[in-house]
Design a protein around this motif. Structure first.
Motif, short mmCIF file in Angstrom:
data_model
loop_
_atom_site.label_atom_id
_atom_site.label_comp_id
_atom_site.label_asym_id
_atom_site.label_seq_id
_atom_site.Cartn_x
_atom_site.Cartn_y
_atom_site.Cartn_z
N ASP A 188 -3.60 34.15 34.54
CA ASP A 188 -3.77 33.10 35.70
C ASP A 188 -2.60 32.41 36.16
O ASP A 188 -2.48 32.33 37.34
N MET A 189 -1.88 32.05 35.20
CA MET A 189 -0.45 31.34 35.77
C MET A 189 0.28 32.38 36.69
O MET A 189 0.78 31.88 37.63
N ALA A 190 0.36 33.55 36.37
CA ALA A 190 1.15 34.61 37.03
C ALA A 190 0.56 34.73 38.29
O ALA A 190 1.09 34.86 39.43
N ALA A 191 -0.99 34.91 38.51
CA ALA A 191 -1.50 34.89 39.70
C ALA A 191 -1.12 34.05 40.66
O ALA A 191 -0.89 34.04 41.70
N GLY A 192 -1.24 32.66 40.00
CA GLY A 192 -0.79 31.73 40.86
C GLY A 192 0.56 31.68 41.34
O GLY A 192 0.84 31.20 42.65
N GLU A 193 1.41 32.24 40.55
CA GLU A 193 2.67 32.17 41.05
C GLU A 193 2.84 33.13 42.28
O GLU A 193 3.52 32.99 43.35
N ILE A 194 2.26 34.42 42.20
CA ILE A 194 2.23 35.23 43.28
C ILE A 194 1.56 34.75 44.35
O ILE A 194 2.22 34.80 45.53
N ARG A 195 0.43 33.93 44.39
CA ARG A 195 -0.23 33.47 45.54
C ARG A 195 0.86 32.27 46.13
O ARG A 195 1.05 32.12 47.50
N SER A 196 1.30 31.59 45.47
CA SER A 196 2.14 30.39 45.72
C SER A 196 3.49 30.96 46.53
O SER A 196 4.13 30.25 47.45
N SER B 8 7.94 31.64 29.07
CA SER B 8 7.95 33.09 28.90
C SER B 8 7.80 33.64 30.24
O SER B 8 8.06 34.84 30.48
N LEU B 9 7.04 33.00 31.36
CA LEU B 9 6.63 33.62 32.53
C LEU B 9 7.81 33.45 33.66
O LEU B 9 7.54 33.78 34.74
N SER B 10 8.79 32.59 33.37
CA SER B 10 9.92 32.37 34.29
C SER B 10 10.29 33.77 34.85
O SER B 10 10.60 34.62 34.17
N PHE B 11 10.39 33.74 36.40
CA PHE B 11 10.79 34.99 36.93
C PHE B 11 12.03 35.24 37.14
O PHE B 11 12.91 36.23 37.46
N THR B 12 13.01 34.02 36.50
CA THR B 12 14.45 34.07 36.58
C THR B 12 14.68 33.97 35.09
O THR B 12 14.19 32.77 34.42
N GLY B 13 15.67 34.30 34.49
CA GLY B 13 16.29 34.06 32.99
C GLY B 13 15.89 35.05 32.21
O GLY B 13 15.55 36.16 32.53
N ASN B 14 15.94 34.80 30.83
CA ASN B 14 15.86 35.86 29.45
C ASN B 14 14.47 36.03 29.42
O ASN B 14 13.91 35.48 28.31
N THR B 15 13.62 36.71 30.19
CA THR B 15 12.08 36.95 30.07
C THR B 15 11.86 38.21 30.61
O THR B 15 12.51 39.05 31.14
N GLY B 16 10.50 38.58 30.25
CA GLY B 16 10.03 39.84 30.48
C GLY B 16 9.85 40.10 32.02
O GLY B 16 10.27 41.24 32.72
N PRO B 17 9.04 38.90 32.65
CA PRO B 17 9.12 38.98 34.02
C PRO B 17 10.25 39.25 34.92
O PRO B 17 10.23 39.86 35.84
N TYR B 18 11.62 38.61 34.51
CA TYR B 18 12.59 38.86 34.94
C TYR B 18 13.14 40.30 35.16
O TYR B 18 13.35 41.10 36.00
N LEU B 19 12.72 41.13 33.74
CA LEU B 19 12.94 42.31 33.57
C LEU B 19 12.09 43.38 34.40
O LEU B 19 12.68 44.01 35.43
N GLN B 20 10.97 42.87 34.68
CA GLN B 20 10.08 43.50 35.47
C GLN B 20 10.37 43.43 36.98
O GLN B 20 10.20 44.24 37.69
N TYR B 21 10.92 42.30 37.39
CA TYR B 21 11.33 41.89 38.60
C TYR B 21 12.24 42.92 39.34
O TYR B 21 12.38 43.38 40.12
#
Ligand code: ARG
Length: 585
Positions: A406-414, A456-469
């Protein structure tokens, strides 16, 4: 890179050997004494060879040896364009860049998605047990760490060439199972997961929580649970039927979570089917004098051999013990699939249990007991505090994934990226899983940790979403290049002359040896750190250098080849950490 490096290792060895022959004919050196390290700063070179080990032998200070070697090798023909410099007690090797670049990119282009695999563990049969839930409640945050480690390690071991069998031990019997059964018997009559609109494991877990509430009001209920366990052991049909029904619900729900999280097993072991074997083994050991009997009829093992006290193996009332069950299970497993190694992924709370288990199996004379290994991992808590299972405030795995999605979806929308992303629900779920798995795996297994969902959800930094990005950005760039059908030139590694390009090439080259190291040390965090470093390095490069250059086709094509190499490594590494790859994000 490993092959490339071992070539240089042999090269330096020859030089040191020649030097030794000239200075101290009695000296003997072996190739194993040449150690290759990474210089602390890239300007210093690509490989550093410490020379301390040879000071005595060559009767010279390591600094002097370094200088002499650099001088000798600097003129050597066999150097193929490499440079050698001395820095204090180290000999630094500066690899021939074009040649090395050509080799690395050639390897990636050839091996494609198999790039990173190595044969380090070829021929080895490794069984790995992980997850191993109890059927009285759903998976929680601790299981997510367990599953992340187990699944990742199974993939890493396979990539290292081992034959792997992943197994799950379903703890489907015992007093804790009877507790949720009892609460259901008292308060759940006729209700089903469907009637309540609940995921079946959550439905069952609700009764475990209810039992604990009931026991607070009425401690006597404890005796009823024990009576139910005795009835179960005696095969009472009504109790068995209730047990089968509730277990089927719990297991169905737990398997749905495995599917959701990308976790899979080759085989399930059910405690109810194997636990009796342990009892027979103990009785056999007793007859052979390996164990001893107490006056009350209970059977004990003396643990003096591992500096511990004694431990009960069979109670006087004949009821089964956790340890005894595990003894039988290990023996069944070795008979089913004779492994070279069995890894148990289980929390550090059970260090004592496994130390005792392995020792008892050794006492029983099983030669393979020395090949058992407990991969012990630390506790995971949320920032608010410790998770508690009894009060029902445990961090449920499914709920946590949903919250993060849900948080990730919020981020995509924002960020107003709905139209690019398309399938928002699907992509957010993958981002959530990437966030969780990466966060849980970037810490070394033994460490306790706090799982911080936001971080863990941060799109920048040492995270999974950063790698996905980063993966999605490179993919989109390659798609664009393919659409333009440009550039129409062959890549030429010689054109990748920038320092950043060399750093990236070396990182690509190091992927297979990183996989090997992670496999040897059962430590997926090595791959996490490696991927982060690679993504960061590429991100800087991408920021500073144009890649698709219509006006310079050979350069563009070479840089695209480099980007493809980075993508191959990123995608391969993410697979090993069970982080979903995203084409768009
Ligand atoms: N089900 C156990 C628990 O929740 C863990 C089982 C670990 N595996 C084993 N072979 N003992 O504590």
């Amino acid at each position: 890179m490993k092959n490339i490096k071992s070539g240089w290792k042999a090269f330096v060895f020859e030089a040191v050997k020649n030097m030794a022959a000239a200075r101290n004919p009695a000296a003997e050196i072996t190739p194993g004494e040449i150690v290759l390290e990474k210089p602390p700063r890239p300007e210093l070179g690509d490989i550093a060879v410490p020379l301390f080990p040879f000071a005595k032998l060559l009767k010279a200070a390591p600094q002097k040896i370094a200088e002499d070697l650099a001088a000798v090798l600097g003129g050597a023909e066999a150097g193929e364009g490499a440079r050698f410099t001395a820095a204090g007690p180290y000999l630094n090797i500066h690899l021939p860049r074009q040649d090395t670049a050509r080799k690395i990119l050639g390897l990636v282009e050839n091996q494609k998605d198999a790039y990173g695999n190595c044969g380090a563990l070829a021929g080895r049969k490794i069984m790995i047990e992980f997850s191993s839930p109890n059927t009285n409640k759903p998976l929680h945050l601790g299981h997510l760490r367990n599953d992340a480690l187990g699944e990742s390690l199974a993939r890493i071991l396979k990539a290292a060439g081992a034959q792997v069998q992943s197994v799950d031990l379903i703890n489907d019997r015992g007093i804790h199972i009877c507790k949720s059964m009892l609460a259901y018997q008292k308060a759940g009559a006729g209700k089903t997961p469907e009637s309540q609109g609940l995921k079946p494991d959550h439905f069952v877990g609700g009764y475990y929580v209810l039992y604990n509430d009931m026991a607070k009001q009425n401690p006597a209920i404890e005796e009823e649970a024990h009576a139910m366990l005795r009835a179960w052991e005696e095969g009472d049909e009504a109790v068995r039927e209730l047990w089968r029904k509730m277990n089927a619900w719990a297991i169905e729900g737990i398997k749905a979570t495995y599917k959701r999280t990308g976790v899979s097993f080759d085989k399930f072991y059910f405690e109810s089917e194997v636990y009796q074997k342990g009892r027979e083994e103990i009785l056999g050991g007793l007859a052979r004098g390996v164990f001893y009997k107490d006056a009350d009829g209970s059977v004990w093992v003396d643990l003096a051999g591992i500096g511990l006290d004694k431990k009960v193996l069979l109670r006087s009332d004949g009821t089964s013990l956790y340890l005894t069950q595990d003894i039988g299970t290990a023996i069944s497993r070795h008979a089913d699939w004779p492994f070279d190694r069995l890894i148990y992924v289980v929390a550090s709370e059970q260090n004592y249990h496994f130390a005792v288990l392995f020792h008892v199996l050794e006492l029983l004379g099983y030669e393979w007991a020395k090949n058992l290994y407990h991969l012990s991992y630390g506790m995971v808590n949320l920032p608010e505090g410790k998770m508690k299972s009894r009060e029902g405030t445990v961090v449920d795995a499914d709920d946590l994934i949903r919250e993060l999605a849900d948080m990730a979806a919020g981020e995509i929308r924002s960020k107003e990226r709905e139209s690019e992303v398309g399938d928002i629900a699907g992509v957010s779920e993958k981002i959530a899983l990437g966030a969780i798995h990466y966060y849980l795996l970037q810490a070394a297994p033994a460490k306790d940790m706090i799982f911080n969902p936001k971080e863990s959800l941060s799109f920048t930094g040492n995270t999974g979403p950063y790698l996905q990005y980063m993966g999605a950005r490179i993919s989109s760039m390659l798609r664009k290049a393919a659409e333009k059908n440009a550039p129409a030139a062959a890549p030429d590694p010689a054109l990748l002359a920038a320092e950043e390009e060399w750093q990236l090439l070396k990182l690509i080259g190091e992927f297979p040896e990183t996989v090997e190291q992670a496999a040897q040390t059962c430590n997926p965090s090595l791959i996490a750190a490696f991927l982060y470093e690679t993504a960061k390095t590429f991100s800087r490069y991408y920021h500073d250098y144009p890649i698709i250059l219509a006006d310079d086709p050979p350069l563009a094509s070479s840089r695209l080849a480099l980007a493809r190499g980075v993508l191959t490594v990123l995608r391969g590494g993410m697979y090993l950490l069970n982080i979903p790859f995203l084409e768009v994000m």
